[in-house]
Design an enzyme around this catalytic site. Structure first.
Site, PDB file in Angstrom:
ATOM      1  CB  ALA A   1      38.276  17.699  39.388  1.00 49.16           C
TER       2      ALA A   1
ATOM      3  CB  SER B   1      29.572  19.174  37.748  1.00 47.01           C
ATOM      4  OG  SER B   1      29.242  18.951  36.396  1.00 47.01           O
TER       5      SER B   1
ATOM      6  NE  ARG C   1      34.293  35.627  35.161  1.00 47.05           N
ATOM      7  CZ  ARG C   1      34.677  34.480  34.606  1.00 47.05           C
ATOM      8  NH1 ARG C   1      33.988  33.954  33.622  1.00 47.05           N
ATOM      9  NH2 ARG C   1      35.752  33.836  35.036  1.00 47.05           N
TER      10      ARG C   1
ATOM     11  CE1 TYR D   1      34.424  21.354  35.675  1.00 43.70           C
ATOM     12  CE2 TYR D   1      32.820  19.758  34.864  1.00 43.70           C
ATOM     13  CZ  TYR D   1      33.108  20.953  35.511  1.00 43.70           C
ATOM     14  OH  TYR D   1      32.070  21.745  35.981  1.00 43.70           O
TER      15      TYR D   1
HETATM   16  P1  NAP Z   1      32.292  30.696  35.290  1.00 41.84           P
HETATM   17  O1  NAP Z   1      31.186  31.449  34.666  1.00 41.84           O
HETATM   18  O2  NAP Z   1      33.515  30.364  34.489  1.00 41.84           O
HETATM   19  O3  NAP Z   1      32.736  31.489  36.638  1.00 41.84           O
HETATM   20  C1  NAP Z   1      33.769  30.953  37.415  1.00 41.84           C
HETATM   21  C2  NAP Z   1      33.898  31.745  38.697  1.00 41.84           C
HETATM   22  O4  NAP Z   1      34.898  31.130  39.522  1.00 41.84           O
HETATM   23  C3  NAP Z   1      34.350  33.178  38.487  1.00 41.84           C
HETATM   24  O5  NAP Z   1      33.760  33.971  39.479  1.00 41.84           O
HETATM   25  C4  NAP Z   1      35.858  33.093  38.686  1.00 41.84           C
HETATM   26  O6  NAP Z   1      36.440  34.329  39.094  1.00 41.84           O
HETATM   27  C5  NAP Z   1      35.923  32.079  39.790  1.00 41.84           C
HETATM   28  N1  NAP Z   1      37.202  31.370  39.893  1.00 41.84           N
HETATM   29  C6  NAP Z   1      37.835  30.653  38.937  1.00 41.84           C
HETATM   30  N2  NAP Z   1      38.981  30.149  39.409  1.00 41.84           N
HETATM   31  C7  NAP Z   1      39.071  30.553  40.700  1.00 41.84           C
HETATM   32  C8  NAP Z   1      40.024  30.374  41.713  1.00 41.84           C
HETATM   33  N3  NAP Z   1      41.153  29.656  41.507  1.00 41.84           N
HETATM   34  N4  NAP Z   1      39.813  30.944  42.919  1.00 41.84           N
HETATM   35  C9  NAP Z   1      38.702  31.685  43.147  1.00 41.84           C
HETATM   36  N5  NAP Z   1      37.753  31.888  42.221  1.00 41.84           N
HETATM   37  C10 NAP Z   1      37.951  31.327  41.008  1.00 41.84           C
HETATM   38  O7  NAP Z   1      31.801  29.288  35.855  1.00 41.84           O
HETATM   39  P2  NAP Z   1      30.315  28.780  36.243  1.00 41.84           P
HETATM   40  O8  NAP Z   1      29.731  28.129  35.058  1.00 41.84           O
HETATM   41  O9  NAP Z   1      29.594  29.843  36.946  1.00 41.84           O
HETATM   42  O10 NAP Z   1      30.701  27.614  37.262  1.00 41.84           O
HETATM   43  C11 NAP Z   1      30.636  27.768  38.675  1.00 41.84           C
HETATM   44  C12 NAP Z   1      30.740  26.395  39.317  1.00 41.84           C
HETATM   45  O11 NAP Z   1      29.664  25.588  38.847  1.00 41.84           O
HETATM   46  C13 NAP Z   1      32.027  25.642  38.967  1.00 41.84           C
HETATM   47  O12 NAP Z   1      32.452  24.900  40.086  1.00 41.84           O
HETATM   48  C14 NAP Z   1      31.583  24.708  37.855  1.00 41.84           C
HETATM   49  O13 NAP Z   1      32.396  23.567  37.759  1.00 41.84           O
HETATM   50  C15 NAP Z   1      30.175  24.374  38.308  1.00 41.84           C
HETATM   51  N6  NAP Z   1      29.288  23.896  37.252  1.00 41.84           N
HETATM   52  C16 NAP Z   1      29.012  24.658  36.150  1.00 41.84           C
HETATM   53  C17 NAP Z   1      28.130  24.163  35.188  1.00 41.84           C
HETATM   54  C18 NAP Z   1      27.767  24.934  33.956  1.00 41.84           C
HETATM   55  O14 NAP Z   1      27.090  24.339  33.070  1.00 41.84           O
HETATM   56  N7  NAP Z   1      28.098  26.193  33.816  1.00 41.84           N
HETATM   57  C19 NAP Z   1      27.570  22.879  35.350  1.00 41.84           C
HETATM   58  C20 NAP Z   1      27.878  22.143  36.487  1.00 41.84           C
HETATM   59  C21 NAP Z   1      28.733  22.665  37.433  1.00 41.84           C
HETATM   60  P3  NAP Z   1      36.948  35.446  37.999  1.00 41.84           P
HETATM   61  O15 NAP Z   1      35.705  36.103  37.461  1.00 41.84           O
HETATM   62  O16 NAP Z   1      37.783  36.375  38.810  1.00 41.84           O
HETATM   63  O17 NAP Z   1      37.692  34.717  36.949  1.00 41.84           O
END
Ligand code: NAP
Length: 266
Positions: A173, A157, A12, A170
């Site tokens: 980390a 991030s 996702r 967060y």
């Molecule tokens: P998201 O939509 O919640 O998707 C999270 C993804 O990580 C999913 O594919 C999930 O798998 C997987 N995941 C969660 N826990 C896991 C684990 N223990 N082992 C393996 N896979 C795991 O999150 P996102 O917004 O795309 O974020 C992705 C990355 O970008 C993260 O590191 C987040 O901190 C970083 N980030 C996000 C933002 C933002 O604004 N969205 C900003 C800065 C940084 P499942 O589908 O199977 O649950």
């Protein structure tokens, strides 16, 4: 033979966006996920279709693994090795936000441990495994520094340097995770492996869904010079720039993909 990328958390959100952009470049993919098998299958299928649409024939495989667990990390690397026999790019993307945002005067240890295990320990030790295997491949194929370097990209991030007092776990980390790139960049350069960090800003995914209205307002009020939400495609395109060797003489570099959030303004 296609290059191979392993993307953690690619079912996702940002990871899926990265997978789709790498599919356009003709990478074979391992789509890792934690529990959402249907979403992982959909990403894998959509990547094949996206590749086909631009004339690339690629293979995609899904692999469930919780990156916070030692045995799962080994299984993920073993799966990639037995399936493709090579690894050109590791993208450490998987990460989680706290289940509940809590003030740092009240926040508990359980959430802290969860975030440190998934967001820091997972990518650190997965990188260690991937790096050792990449070194093996580099040595056995006698690739020189003039050849396309293998790469490791970590998605951190803006929280690595931005204090949010309702999710200290967060922020801490992500700050810790940011040290991964200078460490492995220093250690792996001699083996022809380049290491990068991408620092996303506010990106529209499931993670930011619960705080959508808050960020809608902040963005409308000028939080970022580029006045819009970021998308998974924005991050995917930054990964694609690195993946297609547009930064061959850079390592340990941080790319801010945040609409200019990091700029100091007056
Ligand atoms: P998201 O939509 O919640 O998707 C999270 C993804 O990580 C999913 O594919 C999930 O798998 C997987 N995941 C969660 N826990 C896991 C684990 N223990 N082992 C393996 N896979 C795991 O999150 P996102 O917004 O795309 O974020 C992705 C990355 O970008 C993260 O590191 C987040 O901190 C970083 N980030 C996000 C933002 C933002 O604004 N969205 C900003 C800065 C940084 P499942 O589908 O199977 O649950």
């Amino acid at each position: 033979m296609n290059q191979v990328a392993l993307i953690t958390g690619a079912s996702r959100g940002i990871g899926r966006g990265i997978a789709l952009e790498l599919a356009k470049l003709g990478f074979d993919l391992v789509v890792n996920y934690a529990g959402n098998e249907d979403a992982a299958r959909a990403t894998a299928k959509d990547c094949v279709a996206t590749g086909t649409a631009v004339g690339k024939t690629i293979r995609t495989e899904i692999c469930q693994a919780d990156i916070s667990l030692t045995a799962d990390r080994s299984r993920l690397i073993d799966f990639t090795r037995s399936t493709y026999r090579r690894l050109d790019l590791l993208v450490n993307n998987a990460g989680v936000a706290p289940n509940v945002r809590a003030d740092i005067l009240e926040a508990g240890e359980e959430s802290f441990d969860r975030l440190m295990n998934i967001n820091v320990k997972g990518p650190y030790f997965l990188t260690q495994l991937a790096a050792k295997w990449m070194i093996e491949q580099t040595t056995s194929s006698r690739i020189t520094h003039h050849a396309s370097p293998r790469k490791i990209i970590t998605i951190s991030s803006i929280s690595a340097y931005t204090a949010s007092t309702n999710r200290g776990d967060y922020c801490i980390a992500k700050a810790a995770l940011s040290m991964l790139t200078p460490l492995f960049a220093s250690r792996l350069a001699e083996h022809g492996i380049n290491v990068y960090e991408i620092r996303p800003g506010v990106i529209a995914t499931d993670m930011t869904g619960p705080v959508k209205e808050k960020y809608d307002k902040l963005i409308a009020d000028g939080l970022t010079p580029i006045q819009r939400w970021g998308t998974p495609e924005d991050i995917g395109r930054a990964v694609a720039a690195i993946a297609q060797d547009l930064l061959p003489f850079s390592t340990g570099e941080v790319l801010n993909v945040d609409g200019g959030f990091h700029l100091r303004r007056l």
